[in-house]
Design a protein around this motif. Structure first.
Motif, PDB file in Angstrom:
ATOM      1  N   PHE A 169     -11.030-173.448 -47.590  1.00  0.00           N
ATOM      2  CA  PHE A 169     -11.738-174.116 -48.682  1.00  0.00           C
ATOM      3  C   PHE A 169     -10.791-174.398 -49.853  1.00  0.00           C
ATOM      4  CE2 PHE A 169     -14.185-173.730 -52.683  1.00  0.00           C
ATOM      5  CZ  PHE A 169     -15.001-174.834 -52.530  1.00  0.00           C
ATOM      6  N   LEU A 170      -9.949-173.414 -50.195  1.00  0.00           N
ATOM      7  CA  LEU A 170      -9.013-173.596 -51.298  1.00  0.00           C
ATOM      8  C   LEU A 170      -7.994-174.680 -50.975  1.00  0.00           C
ATOM      9  CD1 LEU A 170      -7.883-172.801 -54.034  1.00  0.00           C
ATOM     10  CD2 LEU A 170      -6.630-170.935 -52.920  1.00  0.00           C
ATOM     11  N   PHE A 171      -7.509-174.703 -49.749  1.00  0.00           N
ATOM     12  CA  PHE A 171      -6.545-175.721 -49.353  1.00  0.00           C
ATOM     13  C   PHE A 171      -7.171-177.114 -49.433  1.00  0.00           C
ATOM     14  CE2 PHE A 171      -4.270-178.399 -46.350  1.00  0.00           C
ATOM     15  CZ  PHE A 171      -2.942-178.130 -46.657  1.00  0.00           C
ATOM     16  N   ALA A 172      -8.425-177.235 -49.020  1.00  0.00           N
ATOM     17  CA  ALA A 172      -9.102-178.533 -49.078  1.00  0.00           C
ATOM     18  C   ALA A 172      -9.267-178.997 -50.518  1.00  0.00           C
ATOM     19  CB  ALA A 172     -10.466-178.441 -48.394  1.00  0.00           C
ATOM     20  N   GLN A 173      -9.561-178.058 -51.435  1.00  0.00           N
ATOM     21  CA  GLN A 173      -9.697-178.431 -52.842  1.00  0.00           C
ATOM     22  C   GLN A 173      -8.354-178.859 -53.433  1.00  0.00           C
ATOM     23  OE1 GLN A 173     -12.769-178.572 -54.432  1.00  0.00           O
ATOM     24  NE2 GLN A 173     -13.424-178.213 -52.321  1.00  0.00           N
ATOM     25  N   LEU A 174      -7.301-178.122 -53.099  1.00  0.00           N
ATOM     26  CA  LEU A 174      -5.971-178.462 -53.612  1.00  0.00           C
ATOM     27  C   LEU A 174      -5.495-179.804 -53.071  1.00  0.00           C
ATOM     28  CD1 LEU A 174      -4.138-175.013 -53.417  1.00  0.00           C
ATOM     29  CD2 LEU A 174      -4.968-176.176 -55.460  1.00  0.00           C
ATOM     30  N   GLU A 175      -5.766-180.042 -51.810  1.00  0.00           N
ATOM     31  CA  GLU A 175      -5.281-181.264 -51.167  1.00  0.00           C
ATOM     32  C   GLU A 175      -5.900-182.511 -51.803  1.00  0.00           C
ATOM     33  OE1 GLU A 175      -4.162-182.407 -46.609  1.00  0.00           O
ATOM     34  OE2 GLU A 175      -6.154-181.577 -46.982  1.00  0.00           O
ATOM     35  N   LYS A 176      -7.141-182.424 -52.251  1.00  0.00           N
ATOM     36  CA  LYS A 176      -7.801-183.572 -52.860  1.00  0.00           C
ATOM     37  C   LYS A 176      -7.158-183.957 -54.185  1.00  0.00           C
ATOM     38  CE  LYS A 176     -11.955-181.974 -53.054  1.00  0.00           C
ATOM     39  NZ  LYS A 176     -13.414-181.913 -53.356  1.00  0.00           N
ATOM     40  N   HIS A 177      -6.615-182.990 -54.898  1.00  0.00           N
ATOM     41  CA  HIS A 177      -6.119-183.234 -56.251  1.00  0.00           C
ATOM     42  C   HIS A 177      -4.646-182.854 -56.407  1.00  0.00           C
ATOM     43  CE1 HIS A 177     -10.364-183.675 -57.324  1.00  0.00           C
ATOM     44  NE2 HIS A 177     -10.588-182.503 -56.730  1.00  0.00           N
ATOM     45  N   MET A 178      -3.912-182.772 -55.298  1.00  0.00           N
ATOM     46  CA  MET A 178      -2.539-182.296 -55.381  1.00  0.00           C
ATOM     47  C   MET A 178      -1.651-183.221 -56.197  1.00  0.00           C
ATOM     48  SD  MET A 178      -0.385-180.026 -54.957  1.00  0.00           S
ATOM     49  CE  MET A 178      -1.511-178.911 -54.136  1.00  0.00           C
ATOM     50  N   ASP A 179      -1.865-184.527 -56.105  1.00  0.00           N
ATOM     51  CA  ASP A 179      -1.041-185.450 -56.899  1.00  0.00           C
ATOM     52  C   ASP A 179      -1.210-185.194 -58.391  1.00  0.00           C
ATOM     53  OD1 ASP A 179      -0.057-186.627 -54.634  1.00  0.00           O
ATOM     54  OD2 ASP A 179      -1.463-188.312 -54.661  1.00  0.00           O
ATOM     55  N   VAL A 228       7.401-181.550 -51.225  1.00  0.00           N
ATOM     56  CA  VAL A 228       7.393-180.160 -50.751  1.00  0.00           C
ATOM     57  C   VAL A 228       6.004-179.817 -50.226  1.00  0.00           C
ATOM     58  CG1 VAL A 228       7.705-177.750 -51.418  1.00  0.00           C
ATOM     59  CG2 VAL A 228       9.170-179.530 -52.405  1.00  0.00           C
ATOM     60  N   PRO A 229       5.878-179.317 -49.007  1.00  0.00           N
ATOM     61  CA  PRO A 229       4.547-179.023 -48.456  1.00  0.00           C
ATOM     62  C   PRO A 229       3.870-177.861 -49.180  1.00  0.00           C
ATOM     63  CG  PRO A 229       6.277-178.233 -46.979  1.00  0.00           C
ATOM     64  CD  PRO A 229       6.964-179.036 -48.037  1.00  0.00           C
ATOM     65  N   ILE A 230       2.534-177.898 -49.176  1.00  0.00           N
ATOM     66  CA  ILE A 230       1.745-176.832 -49.801  1.00  0.00           C
ATOM     67  C   ILE A 230       1.773-175.591 -48.924  1.00  0.00           C
ATOM     68  CG2 ILE A 230      -0.523-176.248 -50.737  1.00  0.00           C
ATOM     69  CD1 ILE A 230      -1.096-179.238 -50.846  1.00  0.00           C
ATOM     70  N   LYS A 231       1.902-174.434 -49.544  1.00  0.00           N
ATOM     71  CA  LYS A 231       1.931-173.182 -48.790  1.00  0.00           C
ATOM     72  C   LYS A 231       1.014-172.175 -49.464  1.00  0.00           C
ATOM     73  CE  LYS A 231       5.049-169.650 -46.954  1.00  0.00           C
ATOM     74  NZ  LYS A 231       6.456-169.166 -46.885  1.00  0.00           N
ATOM     75  N   LEU A 232       0.095-171.592 -48.696  1.00  0.00           N
ATOM     76  CA  LEU A 232      -0.834-170.589 -49.197  1.00  0.00           C
ATOM     77  C   LEU A 232      -0.678-169.301 -48.401  1.00  0.00           C
ATOM     78  CD1 LEU A 232      -4.130-172.659 -49.659  1.00  0.00           C
ATOM     79  CD2 LEU A 232      -2.554-171.928 -51.433  1.00  0.00           C
ATOM     80  N   GLU A 233      -0.734-168.175 -49.090  1.00  0.00           N
ATOM     81  CA  GLU A 233      -0.700-166.866 -48.421  1.00  0.00           C
ATOM     82  C   GLU A 233      -1.769-165.984 -49.042  1.00  0.00           C
ATOM     83  OE1 GLU A 233       3.161-165.125 -48.506  1.00  0.00           O
ATOM     84  OE2 GLU A 233       4.087-166.747 -47.372  1.00  0.00           O
ATOM     85  N   PRO A 234      -2.669-165.407 -48.251  1.00  0.00           N
ATOM     86  CA  PRO A 234      -2.840-165.634 -46.807  1.00  0.00           C
ATOM     87  C   PRO A 234      -3.390-167.035 -46.524  1.00  0.00           C
ATOM     88  CG  PRO A 234      -4.614-164.287 -47.666  1.00  0.00           C
ATOM     89  CD  PRO A 234      -3.636-164.437 -48.792  1.00  0.00           C
ATOM     90  N   SER A 235      -2.989-167.587 -45.411  1.00  0.00           N
ATOM     91  CA  SER A 235      -3.314-168.973 -45.086  1.00  0.00           C
ATOM     92  C   SER A 235      -4.410-169.093 -44.028  1.00  0.00           C
ATOM     93  CB  SER A 235      -2.052-169.678 -44.581  1.00  0.00           C
ATOM     94  OG  SER A 235      -1.518-169.013 -43.444  1.00  0.00           O
ATOM     95  N   GLU A 236      -5.084-168.000 -43.715  1.00  0.00           N
ATOM     96  CA  GLU A 236      -6.125-168.035 -42.688  1.00  0.00           C
ATOM     97  C   GLU A 236      -7.447-167.574 -43.287  1.00  0.00           C
ATOM     98  OE1 GLU A 236      -4.789-165.648 -39.490  1.00  0.00           O
ATOM     99  OE2 GLU A 236      -3.139-166.968 -38.929  1.00  0.00           O
ATOM    100  N   GLY A 237      -8.517-168.045 -42.710  1.00  0.00           N
ATOM    101  CA  GLY A 237      -9.848-167.650 -43.160  1.00  0.00           C
ATOM    102  C   GLY A 237     -10.565-168.788 -43.861  1.00  0.00           C
ATOM    103  N   ASP A 238     -11.873-168.616 -44.029  1.00  0.00           N
ATOM    104  CA  ASP A 238     -12.703-169.651 -44.651  1.00  0.00           C
ATOM    105  C   ASP A 238     -12.305-169.900 -46.104  1.00  0.00           C
ATOM    106  OD1 ASP A 238     -14.045-169.849 -42.282  1.00  0.00           O
ATOM    107  OD2 ASP A 238     -15.707-168.526 -42.898  1.00  0.00           O
TER     108      ASP A 238
END
Length: 227
Positions: free
Chosen positions: A35-45, A21-31
């Protein structure tokens, strides 16, 4: 329970579907979102595995190790599961730590869940602070299936090859020894007054085990996969 091949495979199928299932963040725009998406993506597993273990076992605990980047932003340097037997959730929502070196009291050590540890619980209540473990629904299917296979193996060991019955007018001990040798050599010679008969278990005896196994597999798949 996860040592059972059917339970393990069903859990792996469910985890693969969850992990897809793909990651979804709201709001999904802005610095901040980037930054939060990059942190989650590194440790999502590890995050997904922690959540999934919390569903399987009722609760799971992961450790969060902070890290500061070159822009002086606090992120996540490491995130990973810790042994659940080191921790005990309490009804008031606190978490107690029981280190394996024994350096704690009977009540354990209070731990920080805001910036150090992450406690995941499934359907926890005041009476059931450890949450609801999905695998607890599978104890009896696992028990019956494990012992059913053991019984089936004993059955095959006993009746997999025909039982030889010999009739003789002479020495029964000599006939017995000849029948025992026949199991290894598959050939026996008897006199004209002797008779040897092979008794098998019959093919119909396997249908009961197949129906038993099929019913348990359907129950396991229904609990873990919902179908």
């Amino acid at each position: 329970l996860l040592s059972d091949d059917e339970i393990y495979q069903a859990c792996e199928t469910r985890f693969d579907a969850l992990n897809g299932v793909p990651i979804k963040l709201e709001p999904s725009e802005g610095d901040a979102a980037d930054f939060l998406f990059a942190q989650l993506e590194k440790h999502m597993d590890a995050i997904t595995q922690t959540a999934f273990d919390g569903r399987l076992f009722g609760y799971a605990v992961a450790e969060f190790v902070a890290d500061v980047d070159d822009q002086n932003r606090i992120g996540c340097g490491w995130f990973g599961l810790k042994p659940m037997q080191w921790f005990e959730p309490k009804p008031d929502g606190t978490l107690r730590y029981f280190p394996d070196n024994g350096r704690s009291s009977m009540d354990g050590l209070p731990v920080d869940q805001d910036s150090k540890f992450c406690l995941i619980r499934c359907k926890a209540t005041w009476e059931r602070p450890h949450g609801e473990a999905l695998l607890s629904r599978l104890y009896w299917p696992w028990y019956f299936r494990t012992h059913g296979w053991q019984f089936w193996a004993k059955f095959l060991e006993r009746f997999g090859s025909p039982i030889l019955v010999g009739n003789t007018a002479d020495s029964t001990e000599a006939m017995r020894d000849a029948l025992l040798a026949a199991h290894g050599a598959a050939v026996i010679g008897v006199g004209e007054n002797d008779k040897v008969q092979a008794i098998g278990a019959g093919r119909g005896n396997s249908s009961a085990f197949e129906a038993f196994e099929s019913a348990l597999l359907r129950r396991i798949q229904k609990v873990v996969l919902g179908q």
